[in-house]
Design an enzyme around this catalytic site. Structure first.
Site: not given
Ligand code: DHB
Ligand code: FE
Length: 280
Positions: A12, A59, A193, A240
């Site tokens: 997302h 978030h 990530h 996540e």
């Molecule tokens: C990014 C990815 C995410 O899932 C998020 O919630 C905020 C930032 C990113 O890759 O920048």
């Molecule tokens: Fe996220």
């Protein structure tokens, strides 16, 4: 009775929403990513879900460190797209399904899951980006949406096993709702990530692809994987991915994998996407 027919998993990433909103989807960087959702857009037009139960995480848009529900269900008539610092995304208002949402709240709480009930909430990229990826840019979202927000931002998030079992309880709730509805469940977030600290930018393609295999074929094994393994292998925000287990728990143990897509990178993450269907 309502039927739970299928599950979708998708990352997302907020920058995907920005790329759509600023008309950048044909740029070289973004083109392959959006092409990966062409099949999905056609598929969902044929499936025509009446309701999507959309599992995502907020978030720090609706909640903050002042209030951190582990699991929360949106029971409102509608949810506005959140202002995440640069104005509200110009996407349609999210229309809920209060009757089914309250039924799921009742059924899951009586099954001993302590859901927080939300009657007012703005929804951020965690929820609106998956809608844009699956439905494109319609004037109105083509179905009702029940948000289920999961805390994966502040330690401790729920375990994968708890998420998997909540998925089972959600399926039971849906299938005891007395209306002829085609219901899907979506799990969002991930893949690997890390947005902060010395390992910022971490992407682990081997972990991601194993996760995609296991969530399809061995969800019970995946549900037992502890948080620390996600953090070590998939980065701090890779946690996540436990939300995908809620989606997976709501489906049959043995599912049909209709579609899979994996792409690196989008912003700071790998993008993973699955479409799963119950065989029964
Ligand atoms: C990014 C990815 C995410 O899932 C998020 O919630 C905020 C930032 C990113 O890759 O920048
Ligand atoms: Fe996220």
């Amino acid at each position: 009775m309502a039927r739970l027919t299928g599950g979708i998993a998708t990352s997302h990433v907020p920058a995907i929403g920005v790329a759509i909103d600023l008309g950048k989807t044909n740029e070289d960087y973004w083109k392959p990513l959006f092409a990966g959702y062409d099949f999905s857009k056609k598929w969902i037009k044929e499936e025509k879900p009446d309701v999507v139960i959309l599992v995502y995480n907020d978030h720090a848009s609706a909640f903050s460190l002042e209030l951190i529900p582990t699991f929360a269900i949106g029971c409102a008539e509608s949810f506005q797209p959140a202002d995440e610092g640069w104005g509200h995304r110009k996407v349609p208002v999210v229309e809920g399904h209060p009757e089914l949402a309250w039924h799921i709240a009742q059924s899951t709480i009586l099954d001993e899951f302590d859901m927080t009930i939300i009657n007012k909430m703005d929804v951020d990229h965690g929820l609106t980006v998956p809608l844009s990826l699956m439905f494109g840019e319609p004037e109105k979202w083509p179905c009702k949406i029940i948000p289920i927000a999961v805390n994966v931002v502040q330690y401790p998030p729920p375990t994968g096993n708890r998420c998997y079992n909540l998925g089972k309880a959600i399926r039971k709730a849906v299938e005891s709702f007395d209306a002829d509805l085609n219901v899907q469940i979506w799990g969002t977030g991930g893949m690997s990530h890390q947005l902060q600290g010395p390992r910022a930018g971490l992407i682990n393609q081997e972990f991601d692809n194993q996760f995609l295999d296991r969530i399809v074929k061995d969800p019970e094994g995946q549900a037992k994987v502890p948080h620390i393994d996600y953090v070590r292998e998939a980065g701090s925000e890779g946690i996540e991915l436990v939300m995908w287990l809620i989606m997976r728990g709501a489906l049959d143990k043995d599912v049909e994998e209709v579609y899979r897509f994996y792409h690196v990178p989008a912003s700071n993450t790998a993008v993973g996407h699955l479409i799963l269907k119950n065989k029964t």
